[in-house]
Design a protein around this motif. Structure first.
Motif, PDB file in Angstrom:
ATOM      1  N   ILE A  12     -62.830 -40.740  37.287  1.00  0.00           N
ATOM      2  CA  ILE A  12     -63.007 -41.000  35.876  1.00  0.00           C
ATOM      3  C   ILE A  12     -64.401 -41.517  35.515  1.00  0.00           C
ATOM      4  O   ILE A  12     -65.007 -42.544  36.196  1.00  0.00           O
ATOM      5  CB  ILE A  12     -62.124 -42.250  35.186  1.00  0.00           C
ATOM      6  CG1 ILE A  12     -60.917 -41.839  35.675  1.00  0.00           C
ATOM      7  CG2 ILE A  12     -62.214 -42.524  33.841  1.00  0.00           C
ATOM      8  CD1 ILE A  12     -59.804 -43.050  35.861  1.00  0.00           C
ATOM      9  N   MET A  14     -68.412 -42.366  33.927  1.00  0.00           N
ATOM     10  CA  MET A  14     -68.852 -43.156  32.801  1.00  0.00           C
ATOM     11  C   MET A  14     -70.374 -43.192  32.777  1.00  0.00           C
ATOM     12  O   MET A  14     -70.997 -43.282  34.130  1.00  0.00           O
ATOM     13  CB  MET A  14     -68.241 -44.771  32.780  1.00  0.00           C
ATOM     14  CG  MET A  14     -67.010 -45.108  32.558  1.00  0.00           C
ATOM     15  SD  MET A  14     -65.674 -44.224  33.380  1.00  0.00           S
ATOM     16  CE  MET A  14     -66.167 -45.164  34.967  1.00  0.00           C
ATOM     17  N   VAL A  83     -66.978 -43.310  28.542  1.00  0.00           N
ATOM     18  CA  VAL A  83     -66.615 -42.339  29.437  1.00  0.00           C
ATOM     19  C   VAL A  83     -67.027 -40.997  29.266  1.00  0.00           C
ATOM     20  O   VAL A  83     -66.589 -40.580  27.741  1.00  0.00           O
ATOM     21  CB  VAL A  83     -64.696 -42.304  29.237  1.00  0.00           C
ATOM     22  CG1 VAL A  83     -64.287 -41.252  30.165  1.00  0.00           C
ATOM     23  CG2 VAL A  83     -64.298 -43.737  29.763  1.00  0.00           C
TER      24      VAL A  83
END
Length: 314
Positions: A12, A14, A83
């Motif tokens: 994930i 960012m 994100v």
């Protein structure tokens, strides 16, 4: 054909102003632990400053821009921390390229996996032949999926025979002292729920996802969930002005706004947080969307690129 995913969500990712500040905030508030440090040492300091943390069995990659040619720069310059993408392994990178192009996406960056020197990271007997590796692709799909999709064919033959990658929920994981349980889902705010869900279903192969489920409608808006492998995304369409989801879309493009974690005892988790962090992120109890649960929110997007919601589970 559609994109076949493998091994779970690897990252994930960012874009943030300061990687160290983001990592330390996650460690102080949730007990997150740094992870995949062999890989971090290999990839950080060139085009991006990067670090990886494990939290709730999800793998979070924080990036700050070093060179201006990275797609992360558009996000951080236009919207601030957010994100940028989800990273998955795919069965066929070329087929994924074709599917995304047909749907109106495009490649933003690509890099040959063969140049990464996998023999120094993974047992050479577990490394795929160079001709099977292909490229790592960062594709522009925010308008299609609610996040950009980063993908590649895995450099290893057997995920269980390496300790470089820890995709979401892979077990066993390195020991940690995290205060939260599992990362339950990522929440994505989108303009058109039905259109987005239909697009996800076209782009991602049915064997790599569920059908949409848990459809809801309330004062916030409409929502439904879908799993990519075992990684859950809650897609949300705002009801209109006054909804915090509507406010999100007024300030940012559609995308992932929140990470939702399970906690066994919220009072205990909150008690372990740094008081200054609670004030900085205006920590507060909020109405939980799920009956019978209690939720606590940290408005951490300016630090992490996403807000945090903790849901007490019994």
């Amino acid at each position: 054909m559609a994109i076949q995913l493998v091994d779970g969500c690897k990252q994930i990712e960012m874009a943030v102003h300061d990687v160290t500040t983001a990592v330390e905030f996650m460690r102080r508030t949730l007990g997150a632990e740094r992870i995949e440090q062999k890989l971090v040492k290999r990839i950080t300091g060139y085009v991006l400053h990067i670090d990886h943390v494990d939290c709730g069995q999800g793998m979070f990659q924080f990036c700050s821009v070093i060179t201006a040619d990275q797609p992360h720069k558009r996000y951080i310059d236009t919207y601030g921390p957010m994100v940028t993408d989800l990273n998955f392994g795919v069965v066929d990178q070329k087929e994924a390229d074709r599917v995304i192009a047909e749907e109106g996406g495009r490649t933003l960056t690509s890099f040959p996996l063969a140049n990464m020197g996998w023999d120094a990271l993974i047992d050479p007997d577990n490394v795929r032949p160079i001709e099977e590796m292909g490229d790592g692709i960062f594709s522009e799909t925010h308008h299609l999926l609610g996040f950009d999709l980063e993908y590649a064919q895995n450099p290893y033959k057997d995920i269980s025979q390496q300790d470089v990658f820890y995709p979401a929920y892979r077990q066993p994981r390195p020991p940690s002292n995290q205060r939260v349980e599992r990362l339950l889902r990522m929440r994505a705010i989108v303009h058109d729920l039905d259109k987005t869900l239909a697009t996800v279903q076209r782009i991602i192969d049915p064997m790599s996802r569920t059908d949409p489920y848990d459809h809801r409608s309330d004062a916030l808006g409409r929502s439904a969930r879908i799993r990519l492998l075992d990684f859950e995304i809650e897609y949300c369409e705002p009801a209109g002005p006054g909804s915090p989801w509507h406010t999100y879309l007024e300030n940012f493009e559609q995308g992932i706004s929140t990470a939702v974690f399970a906690a066994k005892n919220l009072d205990s988790v909150i008690a372990g947080m740094d008081r200054a962090d609670l004030v900085r992120a205006t920590g507060q109890f909020v109405d939980a969307r799920e009956p019978g649960t209690v939720a606590f929110r940290l408005n951490s997007k300016p630090i992490l690129g996403f807000d945090i919601e903790l849901v007490e589970v019994k």
